[in-house]
Design a protein around this motif. Structure first.
Motif, mmCIF file in Angstrom:
data_model
loop_
_atom_site.group_PDB
_atom_site.id
_atom_site.type_symbol
_atom_site.label_atom_id
_atom_site.label_comp_id
_atom_site.label_asym_id
_atom_site.label_seq_id
_atom_site.Cartn_x
_atom_site.Cartn_y
_atom_site.Cartn_z
ATOM 1 N N ALA A 84 -38.883 29.653 59.030
ATOM 2 C CA ALA A 84 -38.432 28.653 59.997
ATOM 3 C C ALA A 84 -37.144 29.131 60.632
ATOM 4 C CB ALA A 84 -38.205 27.306 59.313
ATOM 5 N N ASN A 85 -36.977 28.784 61.905
ATOM 6 C CA ASN A 85 -35.748 29.157 62.588
ATOM 7 C C ASN A 85 -35.612 28.301 63.831
ATOM 8 O OD1 ASN A 85 -33.359 30.575 63.144
ATOM 9 N ND2 ASN A 85 -34.287 32.534 62.577
ATOM 10 N N ALA A 86 -34.525 28.514 64.559
ATOM 11 C CA ALA A 86 -34.262 27.762 65.781
ATOM 12 C C ALA A 86 -33.478 28.645 66.730
ATOM 13 C CB ALA A 86 -33.484 26.485 65.475
ATOM 14 N N LEU A 87 -33.477 28.261 67.990
ATOM 15 C CA LEU A 87 -32.810 29.049 69.015
ATOM 16 C C LEU A 87 -32.252 28.118 70.075
ATOM 17 C CD1 LEU A 87 -32.264 31.851 70.382
ATOM 18 C CD2 LEU A 87 -34.484 31.564 71.506
ATOM 19 N N THR A 88 -31.005 28.335 70.449
ATOM 20 C CA THR A 88 -30.390 27.593 71.546
ATOM 21 C C THR A 88 -30.219 28.522 72.734
ATOM 22 O OG1 THR A 88 -29.153 26.171 70.037
ATOM 23 C CG2 THR A 88 -28.373 26.268 72.302
ATOM 24 N N GLY A 89 -30.695 28.080 73.893
ATOM 25 C CA GLY A 89 -30.505 28.819 75.131
ATOM 26 C C GLY A 89 -29.651 28.035 76.099
ATOM 27 N N LEU A 90 -29.581 28.508 77.309
ATOM 28 C CA LEU A 90 -28.811 27.811 78.328
ATOM 29 C C LEU A 90 -29.399 26.439 78.639
ATOM 30 C CD1 LEU A 90 -28.089 30.752 80.777
ATOM 31 C CD2 LEU A 90 -26.387 29.480 79.489
ATOM 32 N N GLU A 91 -30.737 26.348 78.653
ATOM 33 C CA GLU A 91 -31.376 25.105 79.063
ATOM 34 C C GLU A 91 -32.437 24.588 78.095
ATOM 35 O OE1 GLU A 91 -31.022 25.252 83.886
ATOM 36 O OE2 GLU A 91 -32.907 25.883 83.005
ATOM 37 N N VAL A 92 -32.830 25.379 77.122
ATOM 38 C CA VAL A 92 -33.915 25.004 76.218
ATOM 39 C C VAL A 92 -33.529 25.335 74.786
ATOM 40 C CG1 VAL A 92 -36.323 25.429 75.576
ATOM 41 C CG2 VAL A 92 -35.687 25.367 77.993
ATOM 42 N N MET A 93 -33.896 24.434 73.863
ATOM 43 C CA MET A 93 -33.744 24.688 72.441
ATOM 44 C C MET A 93 -35.128 24.751 71.810
ATOM 45 S SD MET A 93 -30.625 22.039 71.600
ATOM 46 C CE MET A 93 -30.136 22.801 70.047
ATOM 47 N N LEU A 94 -35.325 25.683 70.885
ATOM 48 C CA LEU A 94 -36.588 25.830 70.178
ATOM 49 C C LEU A 94 -36.367 25.623 68.683
ATOM 50 C CD1 LEU A 94 -38.056 29.093 71.804
ATOM 51 C CD2 LEU A 94 -38.401 26.730 72.540
ATOM 52 N N TYR A 95 -37.253 24.835 68.063
ATOM 53 C CA TYR A 95 -37.305 24.673 66.610
ATOM 54 C C TYR A 95 -38.715 25.054 66.189
ATOM 55 C CZ TYR A 95 -32.975 22.161 67.303
ATOM 56 O OH TYR A 95 -31.688 21.837 67.652
#
Length: 413
Positions: A84-95
């Motif tokens: 499991a992981n997550a990612l923060t971008g300029l406009e979108v977050m992914l879980y």
């Protein structure tokens, strides 16, 4: 196999809906889930840069509510052999998470608790803030990271797209649990989203009650047109530096503009593949660089085309000249037919390869759907790529060359 199946639209409390998109392949033994939210660092409150990134850490690290041991979502998944992981971008977050299909029901329910009901207490905040500050310190010590932040700041000065995703240490130090709770309640859970499943079946908990907490998006931020680009950095003094990272950047069309695929093809034409013009020129002919990469991203108001190159400081001027010459040539005569065909095939195959890795496919669908505001499919993206012609890439190269900004960060001697 159902290649792309819109199985349901799950209603939110205010009458909106969050798409549940599923790629069902009964041959798979794993289930991959990705939840994307149209919320990122650009949505951070003024003077509190990094809240979105900090919230990402807390969602993945806060103890899960409900029955069972008080472990984080990340630990919950990994104890079952998944990831499991997550990612923060300029406009979108992914879980996202990948697990054995037999564990998908439990993991899907845990993901919803983690995203919508995190325990945002001061103790966990202080712990994760310390981790984030360590992450920022590591990034600040890496010139290849710093130069990428610098090119966005130069392309979008004074605009939310020009702010670093990770935030500023001084601003993060002042964030309170109450501020995080307010951002989570008022914007995070109300942002438009997309929930994607790739696996042998859709977990029942998602199909029946997956995102009942999601509602209307908060009032959108003003779409301020990007400001004029900043000043270009000077090339390094070879006597003061051993190695240098050059990041070339130019604004490109926003995410929802038809025809922006030409900028992606241009990135492959000047990318790290041995088939690219840049590889053959920079590495094979002149031996000036081992590490380089080109890419393009579209955002709400604009996009950003970027080229990152690592080279010896003494070679920076020559690299700058070669990049300019290549862009000038493509902008003038256009790429040669065989080079254009290779770049087009590279662009298409990069998508196909991601689609054949279940977790990467789930992330790709979720991120693209969330970014553009419309359901994304591999077939549509490939069809758009195949509509790109040589003249489209020539015009893209002319635009990039005209707008090109160079940022430089060096490793001291």
């Amino acid at each position: 196999m159902t290649d792309y199946d819109l199985t349901a639209r799950l209603p939110g409390p205010a009458g909106t809906s969050v798409p549940l998109l599923a790629v069902v392949d009964e041959r798979l033994k794993t289930t991959s889930i990705c939840f994307a939210l149209a919320h990122g660092s650009r949505d951070d409150p003024e003077g509190r840069g990094g809240i979105a990134h900090l919230l990402e850490h807390l969602v993945m690290s806060c103890p899960l509510g409900g029955d069972g041991p008080a472990v984080s979502f990340s630990e919950y998944v990994e104890r079952r052999g998944g990831q499991a992981n997550a990612l923060t971008g300029l406009e979108v977050m992914l879980y996202y998470a990948q697990m054995h299909a037999d564990d998908a029901e439990d993991v899907a329910a845990a993901l919803l608790r983690a995203v919508f009901e995190p325990a945002l207490d001061s103790h966990t905040l202080d712990r994760e803030r310390a981790v984030v500050l360590q992450e920022l310190a590591a990034a600040a010590a890496d010139p290849s990271d710093v130069v990428q932040d610098a090119v966005l700041a130069g392309l979008f000065p004074g605009h939310p797209l020009g702010r670093p995703v990770g935030g500023e240490p001084g601003q993060l130090a002042a964030v309170t649990a109450q501020e995080l709770t307010a951002v989570h309640r008022d914007r995070f859970v109300r942002a438009p989203g997309a929930l994607v499943v790739v696996g042998p079946r859709v977990p029942r908990v998602l199909a029946e009650a997956a995102v009942h907490e999601a509602g209307q998006p908060a009032d959108p931020l003003p779409r301020v047109p990007p400001a004029a680009k900043g000043a270009e950095d000077p090339l390094p003094d070879p006597g003061e530096a051993n190695f240098t990272w050059l990041c070339f950047g130019a604004r490109s069309p926003r995410a929802d503009v038809a025809g922006r695929a030409a900028y992606g093809v241009l990135a492959h034409l000047l990318g790290s593949s041995p088939s690219s013009l840049l590889y053959r020129t920079l590495r094979s002919e002149h031996g000036l660089s081992y590490s380089f990469h080109a890419w393009d991203r579209g955002y709400r108001e604009s996009g950003a085309w970027r080229l990152l190159i690592g080279t010896e400081a003494s070679a920076a001027g020559r690299v700058r000249t070669l990049v300019d010459e290549l862009l000038t040539g493509v902008a003038g005569q256009g790429p040669a037919p065989d080079d254009f065909d290779a770049a087009l095939r590279q662009a298409e195959m990069s998508l196909v390869l991601e689609s054949e890795t279940p977790l990467e496919y789930a992330k790709l669908i979720a991120e693209r759907t969330c970014s553009t505001g419309r359901v994304w499919s591999l077939e549509d993206e490939i069809a758009e790529l195949r509509r790109v012609g040589v003249d489209d890439v020539r015009r893209a190269a002319a635009h990039v060359r005209r707008e090109l900004l160079l940022t430089v960060r060096s490793v001291a001697s």
